[in-house]
Scaffold this motif. Structure first.
Motif, PDB file in Angstrom:
ATOM      1  N   GLU A 136       1.704   2.012  -3.514  1.00 25.89           N
ATOM      2  CA  GLU A 136       0.522   2.238  -4.360  1.00 25.89           C
ATOM      3  C   GLU A 136      -0.520   3.066  -3.596  1.00 25.89           C
ATOM      4  OE1 GLU A 136      -0.854  -1.474  -6.026  1.00 25.89           O
ATOM      5  OE2 GLU A 136       1.189  -2.125  -6.467  1.00 25.89           O
ATOM      6  N   ILE A 137      -0.100   4.224  -3.114  1.00 26.27           N
ATOM      7  CA  ILE A 137      -0.956   5.105  -2.315  1.00 26.27           C
ATOM      8  C   ILE A 137      -2.241   5.446  -3.070  1.00 26.27           C
ATOM      9  CG2 ILE A 137      -1.152   7.393  -1.240  1.00 26.27           C
ATOM     10  CD1 ILE A 137       0.766   5.537   0.280  1.00 26.27           C
ATOM     11  N   ASP A 155       0.813  -1.219   0.000  1.00 27.64           N
ATOM     12  CA  ASP A 155       0.000   0.000   0.000  1.00 27.64           C
ATOM     13  C   ASP A 155       0.847   1.269   0.000  1.00 27.64           C
ATOM     14  OD1 ASP A 155       0.600  -0.895   2.692  1.00 27.64           O
ATOM     15  OD2 ASP A 155      -0.834   0.568   3.456  1.00 27.64           O
ATOM     16  N   THR A 172      -9.946   4.979  -2.671  1.00 25.63           N
ATOM     17  CA  THR A 172     -10.922   4.265  -1.848  1.00 25.63           C
ATOM     18  C   THR A 172     -11.625   5.165  -0.837  1.00 25.63           C
ATOM     19  OG1 THR A 172      -9.298   3.678  -0.157  1.00 25.63           O
ATOM     20  CG2 THR A 172      -9.573   2.138  -2.004  1.00 25.63           C
ATOM     21  N   THR A 203      -3.973   3.786  -5.267  1.00 24.76           N
ATOM     22  CA  THR A 203      -4.925   2.672  -5.306  1.00 24.76           C
ATOM     23  C   THR A 203      -5.515   2.366  -3.931  1.00 24.76           C
ATOM     24  OG1 THR A 203      -3.729   1.705  -7.154  1.00 24.76           O
ATOM     25  CG2 THR A 203      -5.194   0.239  -5.933  1.00 24.76           C
ATOM     26  N   TYR A 204      -4.658   2.304  -2.923  1.00 22.51           N
ATOM     27  CA  TYR A 204      -5.100   1.853  -1.606  1.00 22.51           C
ATOM     28  C   TYR A 204      -5.752   2.947  -0.763  1.00 22.51           C
ATOM     29  CZ  TYR A 204      -2.999  -2.706  -2.208  1.00 22.51           C
ATOM     30  OH  TYR A 204      -2.709  -3.971  -2.647  1.00 22.51           O
ATOM     31  N   TYR A 205      -5.334   4.173  -0.941  1.00 19.36           N
ATOM     32  CA  TYR A 205      -5.836   5.256  -0.085  1.00 19.36           C
ATOM     33  C   TYR A 205      -6.709   6.247  -0.855  1.00 19.36           C
ATOM     34  CZ  TYR A 205      -2.479   3.466   3.273  1.00 19.36           C
ATOM     35  OH  TYR A 205      -1.792   2.646   4.133  1.00 19.36           O
ATOM     36  N   TYR A 240      -7.729   3.893   5.411  1.00 18.26           N
ATOM     37  CA  TYR A 240      -8.632   3.647   4.295  1.00 18.26           C
ATOM     38  C   TYR A 240      -9.803   2.794   4.772  1.00 18.26           C
ATOM     39  CZ  TYR A 240      -5.657  -0.572   3.623  1.00 18.26           C
ATOM     40  OH  TYR A 240      -4.925  -1.721   3.771  1.00 18.26           O
ATOM     41  N   ARG A 260      -3.360   2.893   9.093  1.00 21.55           N
ATOM     42  CA  ARG A 260      -2.216   2.147   8.561  1.00 21.55           C
ATOM     43  C   ARG A 260      -0.964   3.018   8.536  1.00 21.55           C
ATOM     44  NH1 ARG A 260      -2.191  -2.872   6.866  1.00 21.55           N
ATOM     45  NH2 ARG A 260      -1.023  -2.320   5.009  1.00 21.55           N
ATOM     46  N   LYS A 261       0.152   2.359   8.614  1.00 22.23           N
ATOM     47  CA  LYS A 261       1.463   2.969   8.355  1.00 22.23           C
ATOM     48  C   LYS A 261       1.738   4.212   9.199  1.00 22.23           C
ATOM     49  CE  LYS A 261       2.069  -0.157   5.300  1.00 22.23           C
ATOM     50  NZ  LYS A 261       2.119  -1.471   5.908  1.00 22.23           N
TER      51      LYS A 261
END
Length: 159
Positions: free
Chosen positions: A47-48, A44, A55, A50-52, A75, A87-88
């Motif tokens: 691929e910020i 993730d 969404t 796509t994932y964040y 997300y 996350r993260k």
């Protein structure tokens, strides 16, 4: 998102932050003998969009003097009721211990609530003692349903 805490700038991620954010996360994970998994648990970060962003989530970087020193994001997830997963949330060692993590978590919670979400989930590892202490002091309750192999704790907070 753009806010300040002491001499730290907390702002929305931009494409130029991809490598500095991944490097920051990798550095913190290595400190705790956890392997950065670019094709697994950490995909993730690479691929910020796509994932964040795509969404309905957000990903932030924390800068000090123009250098990325931390990251955080959330997300939407399918478990629970109107839920997100934080996350993260990582800070480099030399910027810890001054309330930045607590401030960052509160800012995340405010952003999440303002978007109408009702539950926050967080997966973490026991070895990340500072994170575990922060979540528990901030009202997160242990629960079940861990999905990430390297994690052994999961928390939930209703907002």
């Amino acid at each position: 998102m753009k806010t300040y805490y002491k001499d730290f700038l907390i702002r929305d991620w931009q494409p130029g932050d991809r490598n500095p954010a991944a490097e920051t996360i990798s550095t913190v994970l290595a400190e705790y003998s956890i392997i950065f998994e670019p094709r697994g648990a950490d995909i993730d970060v690479l691929e910020i969009e796509t994932y964040y962003q795509e969404t309905g989530g957000e990903f932030w970087v924390i800068e000090q003097e123009g250098k990325v020193v931390g990251t955080s994001g959330y997300y939407p997830v399918k478990r629970g009721e109107k839920s997100v997963e934080i996350r993260k949330m990582y800070l480099l060692p030399d910027v810890r211990g001054n309330g930045l993590g607590r401030y960052l978590l509160k800012e995340l919670e405010n952003a999440i609530a303002n978007r109408g979400f009702q539950e926050i989930w967080i997966e973490t590892a026991s070895v990340l003692k500072e994170a575990v202490n922060l979540y528990e002091r901030s009202g997160y309750q242990p629960t079940t349903g861990i999905e990430t192999k390297r994690c052994d704790r999961i928390y939930i907070k209703k907002i």
